[in-house]
Design a protein around this motif. Structure first.
Motif, mmCIF file in Angstrom:
data_model
loop_
_atom_site.group_PDB
_atom_site.id
_atom_site.type_symbol
_atom_site.label_atom_id
_atom_site.label_comp_id
_atom_site.label_asym_id
_atom_site.label_seq_id
_atom_site.Cartn_x
_atom_site.Cartn_y
_atom_site.Cartn_z
ATOM 1 N N ALA A 79 1.018 -1.176 -0.089
ATOM 2 C CA ALA A 79 -0.271 0.090 -0.344
ATOM 3 C C ALA A 79 0.872 1.351 -0.239
ATOM 4 C CB ALA A 79 -0.515 0.031 1.447
ATOM 5 N N SER A 80 1.704 0.929 0.334
ATOM 6 C CA SER A 80 3.265 2.440 0.679
ATOM 7 C C SER A 80 3.428 3.048 -0.474
ATOM 8 C CB SER A 80 3.561 2.622 2.432
ATOM 9 O OG SER A 80 4.548 1.181 1.821
ATOM 10 N N GLY A 81 4.338 1.678 -1.073
ATOM 11 C CA GLY A 81 4.323 1.405 -2.311
ATOM 12 C C GLY A 81 3.824 2.440 -3.141
ATOM 13 N N VAL A 82 2.616 1.849 -3.812
ATOM 14 C CA VAL A 82 1.412 2.001 -4.099
ATOM 15 C C VAL A 82 0.917 3.825 -4.171
ATOM 16 C CG1 VAL A 82 -0.607 2.155 -4.928
ATOM 17 C CG2 VAL A 82 0.922 -0.263 -5.102
ATOM 18 N N GLN A 83 0.467 3.624 -2.881
ATOM 19 C CA GLN A 83 0.778 5.606 -2.851
ATOM 20 C C GLN A 83 1.776 6.391 -2.767
ATOM 21 O OE1 GLN A 83 -1.849 6.273 -1.268
ATOM 22 N NE2 GLN A 83 -1.883 8.792 -1.072
ATOM 23 N N TYR A 84 3.322 5.970 -2.949
ATOM 24 C CA TYR A 84 4.209 7.256 -3.363
ATOM 25 C C TYR A 84 4.833 6.604 -4.943
ATOM 26 C CZ TYR A 84 7.012 7.750 1.238
ATOM 27 O OH TYR A 84 7.306 8.176 2.302
ATOM 28 N N VAL A 85 4.279 5.243 -5.668
ATOM 29 C CA VAL A 85 4.331 5.748 -7.232
ATOM 30 C C VAL A 85 2.935 6.634 -7.667
ATOM 31 C CG1 VAL A 85 3.823 4.463 -9.264
ATOM 32 C CG2 VAL A 85 5.172 3.203 -6.908
ATOM 33 N N ARG A 86 1.766 6.603 -6.892
ATOM 34 C CA ARG A 86 0.975 8.122 -7.162
ATOM 35 C C ARG A 86 0.896 9.031 -6.844
ATOM 36 N NH1 ARG A 86 -4.297 5.549 -3.584
ATOM 37 N NH2 ARG A 86 -4.406 8.004 -5.331
ATOM 38 N N VAL A 87 1.097 9.518 -6.508
ATOM 39 C CA VAL A 87 1.816 10.817 -5.723
ATOM 40 C C VAL A 87 2.629 11.377 -6.273
ATOM 41 C CG1 VAL A 87 2.252 12.175 -3.738
ATOM 42 C CG2 VAL A 87 0.918 10.581 -3.563
ATOM 43 N N TRP A 88 4.247 10.933 -6.030
ATOM 44 C CA TRP A 88 4.950 11.159 -7.006
ATOM 45 C C TRP A 88 4.634 10.674 -8.500
ATOM 46 C CZ3 TRP A 88 8.459 14.150 -4.954
ATOM 47 C CH2 TRP A 88 8.200 14.275 -3.653
ATOM 48 N N SER A 89 4.112 10.362 -9.369
ATOM 49 C CA SER A 89 3.480 10.179 -10.718
ATOM 50 C C SER A 89 3.172 11.702 -10.853
ATOM 51 C CB SER A 89 2.525 9.026 -10.830
ATOM 52 O OG SER A 89 3.915 7.748 -10.819
ATOM 53 N N ARG A 90 1.592 11.944 -9.444
ATOM 54 C CA ARG A 90 0.779 13.560 -10.109
ATOM 55 C C ARG A 90 1.749 14.023 -10.129
ATOM 56 N NH1 ARG A 90 -1.798 12.880 -5.389
ATOM 57 N NH2 ARG A 90 -2.922 10.913 -6.166
ATOM 58 N N ARG A 91 2.676 13.775 -9.292
ATOM 59 C CA ARG A 91 3.524 15.833 -9.534
ATOM 60 C C ARG A 91 4.452 15.693 -10.074
ATOM 61 N NH1 ARG A 91 5.424 15.506 -2.379
ATOM 62 N NH2 ARG A 91 3.272 15.848 -1.709
ATOM 63 N N ALA A 92 4.525 14.453 -10.724
ATOM 64 C CA ALA A 92 5.504 14.853 -11.751
ATOM 65 C C ALA A 92 4.847 15.322 -13.183
ATOM 66 C CB ALA A 92 6.589 13.381 -12.279
ATOM 67 N N ALA A 93 3.464 14.478 -13.256
ATOM 68 C CA ALA A 93 3.087 15.240 -14.597
ATOM 69 C C ALA A 93 2.435 16.855 -13.950
ATOM 70 C CB ALA A 93 1.468 14.436 -14.692
ATOM 71 N N GLN A 94 2.285 17.362 -12.871
ATOM 72 C CA GLN A 94 1.985 18.899 -12.414
ATOM 73 C C GLN A 94 2.651 19.251 -12.844
ATOM 74 O OE1 GLN A 94 0.568 18.164 -8.180
ATOM 75 N NE2 GLN A 94 -2.011 17.768 -8.938
ATOM 76 N N GLU A 95 4.153 18.807 -12.605
ATOM 77 C CA GLU A 95 5.088 19.664 -13.223
ATOM 78 C C GLU A 95 5.325 19.794 -14.231
ATOM 79 O OE1 GLU A 95 7.798 21.166 -11.515
ATOM 80 O OE2 GLU A 95 6.961 20.634 -9.258
ATOM 81 N N GLU A 96 4.729 19.021 -15.515
ATOM 82 C CA GLU A 96 4.938 18.833 -16.946
ATOM 83 C C GLU A 96 3.712 20.093 -17.444
ATOM 84 O OE1 GLU A 96 5.145 14.572 -19.259
ATOM 85 O OE2 GLU A 96 7.175 15.240 -18.085
ATOM 86 N N GLU A 97 3.006 19.977 -16.804
ATOM 87 C CA GLU A 97 1.764 20.667 -16.985
ATOM 88 C C GLU A 97 2.578 22.497 -17.411
ATOM 89 O OE1 GLU A 97 -1.663 19.387 -15.829
ATOM 90 O OE2 GLU A 97 -1.721 17.793 -16.238
ATOM 91 N N GLY A 98 3.342 22.853 -15.602
ATOM 92 C CA GLY A 98 3.040 24.026 -15.496
ATOM 93 C C GLY A 98 4.594 23.929 -15.967
ATOM 94 N N ALA A 99 5.367 23.750 -16.744
ATOM 95 C CA ALA A 99 6.680 23.606 -17.361
ATOM 96 C C ALA A 99 5.925 24.784 -18.825
ATOM 97 C CB ALA A 99 7.141 22.339 -17.674
#
Length: 183
Positions: free
Chosen positions: A163-183
């Protein structure tokens, strides 16, 4: 040296406890390993308390504290797996989770040039359960009646690790996508 340095000194102590703790496990000296593991666990709580209570946190401590925790847990789990006191599949799952998290953190850092690690609640629960499992496995050497508790906790640790591994992947993937959108 100032009082602000105390949490980092405690963390260095915990780092210094890793090799003898793991060595005692490999040698089968479970009593000494249990004592050192317990001291390391208490030191983790103490340095965190001091850093928060007196605002003695530092960048060095923010890096060293999780490193000390990871090295202690990784070494302990590898030794217990090698001694067949914990199932190898669980050890592999824990190592895989940490590799995925560290790999994702490094990739995120290189992509965004910044990284602020903050443990998630499920990760804190998982770490606490992993620590409890080590303590119970080692205590079980002296008190075999707790074996059913250990067996149940193995599955709980496996679930919280996933559960924690999946949660980290989800959160960091979402943050990376937001960074990409903002760039």
């Amino acid at each position: 040296m100032s009082p602000r340095d105390i949490p980092n000194l405690i963390t260095f102590l915990r780092l210094a406890l890793v090799p003898p703790t793991v060595a005692f496990l490999f040698l089968g000296d479970f009593g000494r390993a249990l004592v050192l593991f317990a001291v390391a666990g208490l030191s983790d709580g103490l340095d965190g308390f001091l850093a928060r209570r007196f605002d003695w946190g530092s960048r060095l401590g923010a890096f060293l504290d999780p490193l000390a925790d990871k090295l202690l847990m990784l070494g302990t789990y590898l030794a217990l797996g090698w001694r067949e006191m914990l199932p190898l599949w669980l050890v592999g799952l824990i190592v895989l989770r940490d590799v995925v998290i560290m790999g994702g953190a490094v990739a995120y850092h290189f992509k965004t040039h910044r990284l602020e690690m903050a443990p998630m609640r499920i990760s804190k629960i998982n770490t606490a359960l992993q620590v409890l499992l080590v303590i119970l496995v080692l205590a079980g050497v002296f008190w075999p009646a707790i074996e059913p508790v250990v067996q149940g906790l193995i599955w709980i640790v496996a679930l919280t690790t996933l559960a924690s591994g999946v949660q980290y992947v989800r959160v960091w993937s979402r943050r990376a996508a937001q960074e990409e959108e903002g760039a």
